[in-house]
Design a protein around this motif. Structure first.
Motif, PDB file in Angstrom:
ATOM      1  N   LEU A  23      -3.504  -9.384  -2.904  1.00  0.00           N
ATOM      2  CA  LEU A  23      -2.788  -8.324  -3.610  1.00  0.00           C
ATOM      3  C   LEU A  23      -3.722  -7.509  -4.494  1.00  0.00           C
ATOM      4  CD1 LEU A  23       0.529 -10.155  -4.533  1.00  0.00           C
ATOM      5  CD2 LEU A  23       0.057  -8.656  -2.582  1.00  0.00           C
ATOM      6  N   GLU A  24      -4.684  -8.164  -5.120  1.00  0.00           N
ATOM      7  CA  GLU A  24      -5.651  -7.440  -5.947  1.00  0.00           C
ATOM      8  C   GLU A  24      -6.560  -6.551  -5.104  1.00  0.00           C
ATOM      9  OE1 GLU A  24      -7.490 -10.526  -8.282  1.00  0.00           O
ATOM     10  OE2 GLU A  24      -5.885 -10.465  -9.783  1.00  0.00           O
ATOM     11  N   ALA A  25      -6.829  -6.973  -3.864  1.00  0.00           N
ATOM     12  CA  ALA A  25      -7.664  -6.157  -2.969  1.00  0.00           C
ATOM     13  C   ALA A  25      -6.984  -4.845  -2.603  1.00  0.00           C
ATOM     14  CB  ALA A  25      -8.010  -6.948  -1.708  1.00  0.00           C
ATOM     15  N   LEU A  26      -5.682  -4.764  -2.775  1.00  0.00           N
ATOM     16  CA  LEU A  26      -4.945  -3.533  -2.464  1.00  0.00           C
ATOM     17  C   LEU A  26      -4.910  -2.537  -3.629  1.00  0.00           C
ATOM     18  CD1 LEU A  26      -1.858  -4.712  -0.411  1.00  0.00           C
ATOM     19  CD2 LEU A  26      -3.644  -3.129   0.312  1.00  0.00           C
ATOM     20  N   ILE A  27      -5.335  -2.950  -4.814  1.00  0.00           N
ATOM     21  CA  ILE A  27      -5.239  -2.067  -5.979  1.00  0.00           C
ATOM     22  C   ILE A  27      -6.007  -0.775  -5.746  1.00  0.00           C
ATOM     23  CG2 ILE A  27      -5.809  -1.766  -8.412  1.00  0.00           C
ATOM     24  CD1 ILE A  27      -5.310  -4.794  -8.771  1.00  0.00           C
ATOM     25  N   GLU A  60       8.750   9.041   0.154  1.00  0.00           N
ATOM     26  CA  GLU A  60       8.725   8.104   1.297  1.00  0.00           C
ATOM     27  C   GLU A  60       7.530   8.359   2.212  1.00  0.00           C
ATOM     28  OE1 GLU A  60      10.577   5.506   2.318  1.00  0.00           O
ATOM     29  OE2 GLU A  60      12.195   5.589   0.854  1.00  0.00           O
ATOM     30  N   GLY A  61       7.163   9.619   2.388  1.00  0.00           N
ATOM     31  CA  GLY A  61       6.037   9.954   3.258  1.00  0.00           C
ATOM     32  C   GLY A  61       4.735   9.362   2.769  1.00  0.00           C
ATOM     33  N   ALA A  62       4.495   9.427   1.472  1.00  0.00           N
ATOM     34  CA  ALA A  62       3.271   8.856   0.905  1.00  0.00           C
ATOM     35  C   ALA A  62       3.240   7.345   1.113  1.00  0.00           C
ATOM     36  CB  ALA A  62       3.164   9.199  -0.577  1.00  0.00           C
ATOM     37  N   LEU A  63       4.372   6.697   0.903  1.00  0.00           N
ATOM     38  CA  LEU A  63       4.454   5.250   1.125  1.00  0.00           C
ATOM     39  C   LEU A  63       4.202   4.920   2.596  1.00  0.00           C
ATOM     40  CD1 LEU A  63       5.048   2.364   0.206  1.00  0.00           C
ATOM     41  CD2 LEU A  63       7.494   2.881   0.509  1.00  0.00           C
ATOM     42  N   ALA A  64       4.789   5.681   3.497  1.00  0.00           N
ATOM     43  CA  ALA A  64       4.619   5.434   4.932  1.00  0.00           C
ATOM     44  C   ALA A  64       3.155   5.599   5.341  1.00  0.00           C
ATOM     45  CB  ALA A  64       5.503   6.380   5.736  1.00  0.00           C
ATOM     46  N   ARG A  65       2.496   6.624   4.838  1.00  0.00           N
ATOM     47  CA  ARG A  65       1.070   6.822   5.171  1.00  0.00           C
ATOM     48  C   ARG A  65       0.229   5.655   4.653  1.00  0.00           C
ATOM     49  NH1 ARG A  65       2.895  11.873   4.063  1.00  0.00           N
ATOM     50  NH2 ARG A  65       2.210  11.830   1.885  1.00  0.00           N
ATOM     51  N   HIS A  66       0.540   5.177   3.466  1.00  0.00           N
ATOM     52  CA  HIS A  66      -0.179   4.021   2.906  1.00  0.00           C
ATOM     53  C   HIS A  66       0.010   2.799   3.804  1.00  0.00           C
ATOM     54  CE1 HIS A  66      -1.360   0.832   0.177  1.00  0.00           C
ATOM     55  NE2 HIS A  66      -0.139   0.349   0.195  1.00  0.00           N
ATOM     56  N   ARG A  67       1.229   2.585   4.243  1.00  0.00           N
ATOM     57  CA  ARG A  67       1.518   1.406   5.066  1.00  0.00           C
ATOM     58  C   ARG A  67       0.938   1.509   6.475  1.00  0.00           C
ATOM     59  NH1 ARG A  67       7.406  -0.662   2.959  1.00  0.00           N
ATOM     60  NH2 ARG A  67       6.589  -1.404   0.964  1.00  0.00           N
ATOM     61  N   SER A  71      -6.164  -1.068   5.119  1.00  0.00           N
ATOM     62  CA  SER A  71      -6.157  -2.062   4.034  1.00  0.00           C
ATOM     63  C   SER A  71      -4.779  -2.710   3.901  1.00  0.00           C
ATOM     64  CB  SER A  71      -6.603  -1.440   2.711  1.00  0.00           C
ATOM     65  OG  SER A  71      -5.762  -0.370   2.354  1.00  0.00           O
ATOM     66  N   TYR A  72      -3.731  -1.933   4.065  1.00  0.00           N
ATOM     67  CA  TYR A  72      -2.379  -2.483   3.994  1.00  0.00           C
ATOM     68  C   TYR A  72      -2.121  -3.427   5.170  1.00  0.00           C
ATOM     69  CZ  TYR A  72       2.662  -2.871   3.707  1.00  0.00           C
ATOM     70  OH  TYR A  72       3.944  -3.369   3.633  1.00  0.00           O
ATOM     71  N   ARG A  73      -2.507  -3.005   6.358  1.00  0.00           N
ATOM     72  CA  ARG A  73      -2.295  -3.849   7.549  1.00  0.00           C
ATOM     73  C   ARG A  73      -3.062  -5.160   7.420  1.00  0.00           C
ATOM     74  NH1 ARG A  73      -3.296   0.977  10.184  1.00  0.00           N
ATOM     75  NH2 ARG A  73      -5.165   0.091  11.110  1.00  0.00           N
ATOM     76  N   HIS A  74      -4.293  -5.094   6.888  1.00  0.00           N
ATOM     77  CA  HIS A  74      -5.078  -6.322   6.688  1.00  0.00           C
ATOM     78  C   HIS A  74      -4.373  -7.241   5.682  1.00  0.00           C
ATOM     79  CE1 HIS A  74      -8.375  -9.083   6.146  1.00  0.00           C
ATOM     80  NE2 HIS A  74      -8.308  -8.870   4.845  1.00  0.00           N
ATOM     81  N   ALA A  75      -3.876  -6.672   4.586  1.00  0.00           N
ATOM     82  CA  ALA A  75      -3.175  -7.487   3.592  1.00  0.00           C
ATOM     83  C   ALA A  75      -1.949  -8.158   4.216  1.00  0.00           C
ATOM     84  CB  ALA A  75      -2.774  -6.632   2.399  1.00  0.00           C
ATOM     85  N   CYS A  76      -1.237  -7.446   5.059  1.00  0.00           N
ATOM     86  CA  CYS A  76      -0.066  -8.030   5.733  1.00  0.00           C
ATOM     87  C   CYS A  76      -0.474  -9.209   6.613  1.00  0.00           C
ATOM     88  CB  CYS A  76       0.661  -6.977   6.560  1.00  0.00           C
ATOM     89  SG  CYS A  76       1.562  -5.796   5.560  1.00  0.00           S
ATOM     90  N   ASP A  77      -1.606  -9.095   7.285  1.00  0.00           N
ATOM     91  CA  ASP A  77      -2.101 -10.203   8.109  1.00  0.00           C
ATOM     92  C   ASP A  77      -2.382 -11.429   7.247  1.00  0.00           C
ATOM     93  OD1 ASP A  77      -1.918  -8.633  10.382  1.00  0.00           O
ATOM     94  OD2 ASP A  77      -4.068  -8.134  10.408  1.00  0.00           O
ATOM     95  N   VAL A  78      -2.994 -11.211   6.087  1.00  0.00           N
ATOM     96  CA  VAL A  78      -3.291 -12.320   5.168  1.00  0.00           C
ATOM     97  C   VAL A  78      -1.993 -12.916   4.636  1.00  0.00           C
ATOM     98  CG1 VAL A  78      -4.360 -12.958   2.965  1.00  0.00           C
ATOM     99  CG2 VAL A  78      -5.565 -11.422   4.540  1.00  0.00           C
ATOM    100  N   LEU A  79      -1.067 -12.050   4.236  1.00  0.00           N
ATOM    101  CA  LEU A  79       0.195 -12.550   3.690  1.00  0.00           C
ATOM    102  C   LEU A  79       0.959 -13.391   4.703  1.00  0.00           C
ATOM    103  CD1 LEU A  79       1.474  -9.487   1.628  1.00  0.00           C
ATOM    104  CD2 LEU A  79       0.178 -11.476   0.838  1.00  0.00           C
ATOM    105  N   ASP A  80       0.870 -13.017   5.971  1.00  0.00           N
ATOM    106  CA  ASP A  80       1.522 -13.817   7.013  1.00  0.00           C
ATOM    107  C   ASP A  80       1.014 -15.256   7.009  1.00  0.00           C
ATOM    108  OD1 ASP A  80       3.116 -11.744   7.886  1.00  0.00           O
ATOM    109  OD2 ASP A  80       1.808 -11.215   9.581  1.00  0.00           O
ATOM    110  N   LEU A  81      -0.220 -15.448   6.582  1.00  0.00           N
ATOM    111  CA  LEU A  81      -0.830 -16.784   6.565  1.00  0.00           C
ATOM    112  C   LEU A  81      -0.533 -17.571   5.294  1.00  0.00           C
ATOM    113  CD1 LEU A  81      -4.369 -15.861   7.940  1.00  0.00           C
ATOM    114  CD2 LEU A  81      -2.484 -16.926   9.207  1.00  0.00           C
TER     115      LEU A  81
END
Length: 99
Positions: A23-27, A60-67, A71-81
């Protein structure tokens, strides 16, 4: 209209530090993303496995672009673990007074 996202995460036993790191890596990449007004993870001092992230986006558009970002996709992969259960996310918008 602004958008606030509050996300709650609960780490599986033994994975608390990895959750915090992810989560800190996403700051930085979040704050650098166009339309990001705020991004801050918070730790629960009474329950180290629980963290909450509070984000604020222009729309919503800014949030969607971020997601869509790497970096967001990588964090999601880590969170899955590391998570004990799926995240709980709530999207909030400003309340309108006088309606």
């Amino acid at each position: 209209m602004g958008l606030v996202v509050v996300t709650e995460c609960l780490a599986a036993p033994g994975w608390e530090d990895r959750l915090r790191t992810a989560l800190e890596a996403l700051i930085e990449p979040s704050l650098e993303a166009p339309g990001c007004l705020a991004y801050q993870p918070y730790a629960d001092p009474n329950r180290p496995a629980r963290m909450v992230v509070v984000e604020e986006w222009e729309d919503e558009g800014a949030l969607a672009r971020h997601r869509d970002g790497a970096s967001y996709r990588h964090a999601c992969d880590v969170l899955d673990l590391v998570l004990a259960r799926p995240v709980t996310a709530r999207r909030l918008v400003p309340a309108r007074s006088g309606s």
